[in-house]
Enzyme design. Structure first.
Site, PDB file in Angstrom:
ATOM      1  N   SER A  94       0.193  21.620  32.434  1.00 28.92           N
ATOM      2  CA  SER A  94       0.363  21.628  33.898  1.00 28.92           C
ATOM      3  C   SER A  94      -0.380  22.831  34.446  1.00 28.92           C
ATOM      4  O   SER A  94       0.079  23.963  34.315  1.00 28.92           O
ATOM      5  CB  SER A  94       1.849  21.724  34.250  1.00 28.92           C
ATOM      6  OG  SER A  94       2.510  20.550  33.889  1.00 28.92           O
ATOM      7  N   LYS A 169       1.458  16.432  39.743  1.00 29.57           N
ATOM      8  CA  LYS A 169       2.453  17.240  39.012  1.00 29.57           C
ATOM      9  C   LYS A 169       2.979  18.376  39.892  1.00 29.57           C
ATOM     10  O   LYS A 169       4.177  18.669  39.895  1.00 29.57           O
ATOM     11  CB  LYS A 169       1.850  17.795  37.725  1.00 29.57           C
ATOM     12  CG  LYS A 169       2.762  18.750  36.935  1.00 29.57           C
ATOM     13  CD  LYS A 169       4.007  18.063  36.387  1.00 29.57           C
ATOM     14  CE  LYS A 169       5.084  19.044  35.911  1.00 29.57           C
ATOM     15  NZ  LYS A 169       4.789  19.690  34.659  1.00 29.57           N
ATOM     16  N   LYS A 237       5.983  29.424  37.522  1.00 30.94           N
ATOM     17  CA  LYS A 237       4.553  29.214  37.296  1.00 30.94           C
ATOM     18  C   LYS A 237       4.059  28.016  38.131  1.00 30.94           C
ATOM     19  O   LYS A 237       3.026  28.104  38.806  1.00 30.94           O
ATOM     20  CB  LYS A 237       4.296  28.947  35.808  1.00 30.94           C
ATOM     21  CG  LYS A 237       2.839  28.868  35.419  1.00 30.94           C
ATOM     22  CD  LYS A 237       2.632  28.016  34.168  1.00 30.94           C
ATOM     23  CE  LYS A 237       2.638  26.536  34.526  1.00 30.94           C
ATOM     24  NZ  LYS A 237       2.333  25.623  33.427  1.00 30.94           N
TER      25      LYS A 237
END
Lengths: 293, 293
Positions: A94, A169, A237
């Site tokens: 990701s 995502k 993140k």
């Protein structure tokens, strides 16, 4: 099929295992830690990402962040050095949608195809091969790789061109974080007003407030089950990707920013290795009150 | 059963109709507008809320806000004046949990029982008798009234004592508003990054980001279907209950406050009669960009 798998950690480890179980020859880079379970299954060991790319037709990446993907692909003895015409690189990490487009262009210049295919579903999804996979790339490459992706997951969607898988995502992580905050604010309100949060969750499950997050993470907040799951530092993140890209895209994401601040507040207490549902601890701390107490 | 029904607007009208259809004698106050459909079904007409209460065993309220309930119950010629031992008052309006406890105590002093039983599901749920009903009150009264509630809705939960039904409804409205913002921020991000929001919504529907709001309101944002549905000005009223009560309860609801500001921004454009999914218009305006464009 000969498949390279770079990044065999808590997600990539079980994923690579499923590929071997389904009869594929899986090659890994032994200059990083290779789990014993993969060695026992008969994984092939190479000395660099470059050698993995040279030995295989399809190279899958599953590493933590954008700089890691860049290093594995284009660093010294990286994947790019071992590529030749017609190979396919699939990045299931990701990472940033913007950099993904640059990586894809560079891989294309090596005569190879690129898919970004990040996943949702966490460690459990990786183990049980029930990951949701969001893919960016061209239709032909997608169809070639689909049988492999089907070994790893269940809901597999070609969202659009390169980068769109990563964009999807990020959108996923925005919704998940903000729905966790929604459920946290609602259950805190209800508990502080004197209602039983378990009963409230039950009453809301049938209607417009119902969501996977209310079901799973709502229960975690009530039963105080904050063992991960999906760790706060990983979600930080992902929201950083959201906020940094939003800035580049000139859009304002109010509640995403607040959700990140609440994660930061939990991290400030040293709890960033808890499940992301523990975001509620920051809301509770400000109110000096605990849900379900 | 002889049932009083006070507040026969877009929600209460069809609800009262269902009660008549199921063989009950329904009494209304003709000093307010009575829909023709109810007159045709043979509703009984009284000249005040007091007379309605005098004629019936169970009195249901379905009015807009806290002061309306107070007026109907305790104003001149209000319900309280027509009560006698053993009658039951059921407030299905969405109002303040704190004031609800006071109203219940005053009704109890008249020798009567009180339930707060706000609903979720909107106009469609009222028409199709599929409302979610969140009830506060005692177990015995709940069980006595349950057969009547079952005529009006499907998911019926006794959440706790008086006020807890209203608390649960506020929690519902917090989650719904914040999930609308979650979906709005995510689809705006995805669209501005160049992805197809329809594909993104489709990819997310299976995983942790899935919710009733992503399904229904996400589609509204993409297809630009902002006819209500549930109007922004009603949701503003509900979030006002959330924020005003949060202040009294000493808790901070960060994202609820932001969601209210976004509703306010849409209202500032004169669009507060649109569906609450139109909250996304405020996000779009700041970004000078439209989802799906």
């Amino acid at each position: 099929m000969k498949i390279g798998f770079l990044g065999t950690g808590i997600m990539g480890g079980p994923m690579a295992g499923h590929l071997i179980d389904n009869g594929h020859e899986v090659y890994v880079d032994q200059s990083h830690r290779v789990p014993d379970t993969l060695r026992e299954k008969g994984v092939y060991l190479c000395n660099s990402a470059k050698e993995v790319a040279r030995q295989t037709e399809l190279i899958i990446l599953m590493v933590p962040d954008t700089p890691d993907v860049e290093l594995v692909l284009f660093g010294e003895d990286g994947v790019a050095g071992g590529l030749s015409d017609g190979k396919i690189v699939v990045d299931m990490s990701s990472i940033s949608p913007v950099e993904t487009k640059e990586f894809a262009a560079k891989i294309n210049k090596c005569g190879c195809k690129y898919l970004d295919a990040p996943v949702s579903g966490g460690q459990v999804g990786a183990k049980t091969a029930t990951l949701t996979i969001m893919v960016g790339g061209d239709q032909d490459t997608f169809e070639m790789v689909l049988p492999i992706l089907k070994i790893l997951g269940q809901n597999i969607t070609l969202v659009g061109g390169n980068g769109d898988g990563q964009t999807c995502k990020v959108a996923n992580q925005i919704i998940v974080a903000l729905t966790i905050e929604a459920v946290g604010e609602a259950l805190l309100f209800a508990s502080k007003a004197g209602a039983n949060p378990e009963k409230v969750r039950e009453a809301l499950m049938g209607g417009f407030a119902s969501s996977k997050i209310l079901e799973v993470h709502g229960e975690r907040m009530i039963t105080r089950t904050f063992a991960p799951g999906f760790r706060i530092n990983l979600h930080q993140k992902d929201l950083n990707l959201a906020l940094a890209n939003a800035r580049k895209l000139h859009i304002a994401l109010h509640n995403t920013a607040t959700a990140q601040e609440l994660f930061n507040a939990v991290a400030a207490q040293g709890d960033d290795d808890l499940d992301h549902s523990a975001m509620v601890l920051a809301l509770e701390k400000l109110a000096e009150f605990q849900i379900g107490k």
